[in-house]
Write a protein that holds these residues in place. Structure first.
Motif, short mmCIF file in Angstrom:
data_model
loop_
_atom_site.label_atom_id
_atom_site.label_comp_id
_atom_site.label_asym_id
_atom_site.label_seq_id
_atom_site.Cartn_x
_atom_site.Cartn_y
_atom_site.Cartn_z
N LEU A 29 15.11 8.93 -0.60
CA LEU A 29 14.39 8.02 0.30
C LEU A 29 14.75 6.57 -0.01
O LEU A 29 14.95 6.19 -1.17
N GLU A 30 14.81 5.76 1.05
CA GLU A 30 15.05 4.34 0.87
C GLU A 30 13.90 3.72 0.05
O GLU A 30 12.79 4.28 0.01
N PRO A 31 14.14 2.59 -0.63
CA PRO A 31 13.11 2.02 -1.50
C PRO A 31 11.75 1.83 -0.82
O PRO A 31 10.71 2.16 -1.41
N GLU A 32 11.74 1.35 0.41
CA GLU A 32 10.46 1.12 1.08
C GLU A 32 9.77 2.44 1.42
O GLU A 32 8.55 2.57 1.29
N ALA A 33 10.56 3.43 1.86
CA ALA A 33 9.99 4.75 2.16
C ALA A 33 9.49 5.41 0.87
O ALA A 33 8.42 6.06 0.87
N ALA A 34 10.22 5.25 -0.22
CA ALA A 34 9.78 5.81 -1.50
C ALA A 34 8.49 5.14 -1.97
O ALA A 34 7.59 5.81 -2.51
N ARG A 35 8.39 3.83 -1.75
CA ARG A 35 7.15 3.12 -2.13
C ARG A 35 5.96 3.66 -1.34
O ARG A 35 4.89 3.93 -1.90
N LEU A 36 6.15 3.84 -0.03
CA LEU A 36 5.08 4.38 0.82
C LEU A 36 4.71 5.80 0.38
O LEU A 36 3.53 6.15 0.29
N TYR A 37 5.72 6.61 0.11
CA TYR A 37 5.49 7.99 -0.32
C TYR A 37 4.65 8.02 -1.59
O TYR A 37 3.65 8.74 -1.69
N ASN A 38 5.05 7.24 -2.59
CA ASN A 38 4.34 7.24 -3.88
C ASN A 38 2.93 6.68 -3.74
O ASN A 38 2.00 7.14 -4.42
N GLU A 39 2.77 5.72 -2.86
CA GLU A 39 1.45 5.15 -2.62
C GLU A 39 0.49 6.20 -2.05
O GLU A 39 -0.64 6.35 -2.50
N ILE A 40 0.97 6.94 -1.05
CA ILE A 40 0.14 7.97 -0.43
C ILE A 40 -0.10 9.12 -1.40
O ILE A 40 -1.19 9.71 -1.45
N LYS A 41 0.90 9.46 -2.22
CA LYS A 41 0.73 10.52 -3.20
C LYS A 41 -0.34 10.16 -4.22
O LYS A 41 -1.22 10.98 -4.54
N LYS A 42 -0.30 8.92 -4.73
CA LYS A 42 -1.31 8.47 -5.70
C LYS A 42 -2.70 8.44 -5.08
O LYS A 42 -3.70 8.84 -5.69
N GLN A 43 -2.75 7.97 -3.85
CA GLN A 43 -4.03 7.90 -3.14
C GLN A 43 -4.59 9.30 -2.94
O GLN A 43 -5.79 9.54 -3.14
#
Length: 550
Positions: free
Chosen positions: A336-350
């Protein structure tokens, strides 16, 4: 005339009186700086040279006899009906190689440079690992460089798990500085086969470091990636080919668009086959015409081209590899691109935090959050406001690359995906590629679905079938294709199994290949593992939800 060998090229001096005879030798070139004729160190060239009056350096004749020995052994091995490994294959006991893999292994040991022209699903990577590991046991190879498309880099460390020799396999990833550091760290390791794996796009960027590392062996996986002789990554491989004594190219589609695709791949593999000049090669095998006489309008001497290419190659298709299993699974990865990876990890943590605070974990709560993560890996997500947002092209770009390879191999393909936004994006890609397709989603009326299937099954120009896995995974026959791509899957094993059965059914004459597209370090990996264990994720997520969100 005097002939001497320098850097695997024969230089001919004092040749004024035999100039016409030398001009008749294939691959001869005049070096205006040295004022000598040069000819490749090949069997054919030496056989013609022997009939020209003059003195031939003894090492040339010794090398000629060695090439003849290799040629004779290669021919004998190619046409043997039943084969046994000429030396033990360094594979773990539970791995039983097929006949075609043993034959390629033998040929790869006989020939220092060899082309494994094997279709996807025929086990060419494992065979290449066996060859490299055996050469390490022989003391011939200490450092191996594998150059591959980004999507298959994670596959190579897994392939090496099958071999029995001590090894370290490092994938060169991250920034160029991080890749260089990983490469340097390998140098400190002793008494093991050192394997560095890198993608094509990065080779020319750290070429000096790779050359300084001095690999004894280089494997070019999916070597059609270097078919353009003037591309930077092709030129990088050509230089690496001069450093390494042992080389392999692996591809199921060595010729994607035109016979001239052979040149660059073989310039890396063995310059003596087709020489070093693309224009001399083109003049030999192409008919030029059109505007200014600079367009290829036809081909000539193709029998010779094929004979030369196959002198150091072995071709195998799934149809020919009769001892293959009926169904073969393959995996290709994207990041995943950096921004998509950031969004993914954010939703995973949430999601993890919310589930930790739930008084009662329910299947619905877990699957809803998993679904959102899966949507991101496919490239799309719905915002809290209900707006559909495109967040990643990583898997779509990988799909385009995989489909192109399959179509270039002359095959049809079925693509399964879960979500409608993914399917619409896939159809757009196929239109951009100018590929005719059929498709079925929940939005396609029942009365139109039969015609979509019929057209794919019967029309040779209808190359692709796109299916929503929940809708088209049951009750239809798509065996005009023997390859299916799973872009995304749902959480139900029955749906996944039924989707696989669309191509693997009565009337299918070929082995079936299933290619799974996976976003690295995401829920894709966990879901696929569960399905491979024949588990319905809905039945197990309550007890194992931390595995997906941790």
């Amino acid at each position: 005339m005097k002939a001497v060998l320098k850097d695997n090229v024969i230089e001919i001096y004092d040749a004024c009186l035999v100039k016409d005879a030398i001009k008749a030798i294939p691959g001869r070139r005049w070096d205006p700086k040295k004022k000598v004729w040069t000819i490749p160190m090949t069997i054919e060239a030496v056989e013609q040279l022997k009939y020209i009056p003059g003195k031939i350096e003894p090492i040339i004749l010794e090398r000629y006899r060695e090439l003849k020995r290799i040629q004779d052994k290669t021919i004998e091995e190619k046409y043997a009906e039943q084969v046994e490994p000429i030396e033990p294959m360094p594979l773990k006991p539970h791995i039983k190689p097929y006949q075609h893999q043993i034959k390629i292994y033998n040929l790869g040991l006989i020939n220092p440079s060899f082309a494994i022209l094997a279709e996807m699903g025929t086990g060419k990577s494992l065979t290449a690992v066996s060859i490299a590991a055996r050469r390490w046991q022989r003391g011939e190879v200490k450092k191996l460089l594998v150059v591959a498309p980004t999507s298959v880099l994670p596959v190579w460390p897994r392939e090496f798990e099958a071999c029995t020799v001590p090894y370290v396999c490092a994938v060169l990833e991250g920034s160029m500085q991080e890749r260089r550091k990983t490469l340097q760290q390998l140098n400190s390791i002793k008494d093991k086969l050192l394997v560095a794996v890198i993608n094509y796009e990065a080779t020319w960027r750290i070429l000096d470091d790779l050359l300084a590392w001095k690999p004894n062996m280089v494997i070019a996986d999916e070597s059609q990636r270097i078919k353009n002789h003037s591309a930077k990554q092709s030129k990088a491989l050509h230089k690496l080919g001069k450093v390494a004594k042992y080389k392999l190219i692996l591809t199921g589609t060595p010729v994607q668009n035109q016979p001239l695709d052979f040149f660059s791949q073989y310039k890396f593999l063995d310059e003596t086959i087709f020489g070093t000049s693309f224009y001399a090669f083109r003049n030999r095998y192409a008919v030029m015409g059109g505007y200014g006489g600079k367009q290829v309008v036809g081909y000539q001497n193709l029998d010779e081209l094929i004979r030369k290419a196959h002198s150091i190659a072995f071709r195998v298709t799934k149809e020919e590899a009769l001892d293959l299993p009926e169904q073969i699974d393959q995996y290709q990865y994207c990041e995943l691109e950096p921004e998509a990876a950031r969004l993914y990890n954010e939703i995973k943590k949430q999601s993890y935090a919310e589930l930790e605070n739930e008084q009662e974990i329910t299947v619905r709560n877990v699957l809803t959050r998993l679904l959102r993560l899966q949507q991101i890996t496919g490239g799309f997500v719905n915002t809290d406001a209900g707006i559909q947002q495109h967040v990643s092209s990583a898997k779509l770009n990988l799909l385009k690359e995989v489909v192109a390879d399959i179509i270039d191999a002359g095959k049809k393909v079925v693509i399964f995906a879960r979500f409608l936004p993914e399917i619409k994006a896939i159809l757009k890609i196929l239109e951009d590629m100018r590929l005719e397709y059929s498709y079925i989603t929940g939005e396609v009326p029942n009365e139109q679905r039969g015609e979509q299937v019929r057209a794919f099954q019967e029309d040779p120009n209808r190359k692709v079938f796109v299916a929503q896995i929940q809708t088209a995974g049951l009750g239809i026959t798509l065996h005009a294709a023997d390859t299916a791509i799973f872009y995304s899957v749902d959480f139900n094993y029955a749906n996944y199994s039924q989707a696989r059965a669309r191509i693997h059914r009565i009337g299918q004459k070929n082995n079936c290949t299933y290619i799974h597209l996976i976003a690295k370090n995401t829920v894709d990996e966990h879901v696929l593992k569960a399905l491979q264990r024949k588990e319905d994720i809905a039945k197990m997520v309550v007890d194992n939800w931390r595995m997906y969100f941790g």
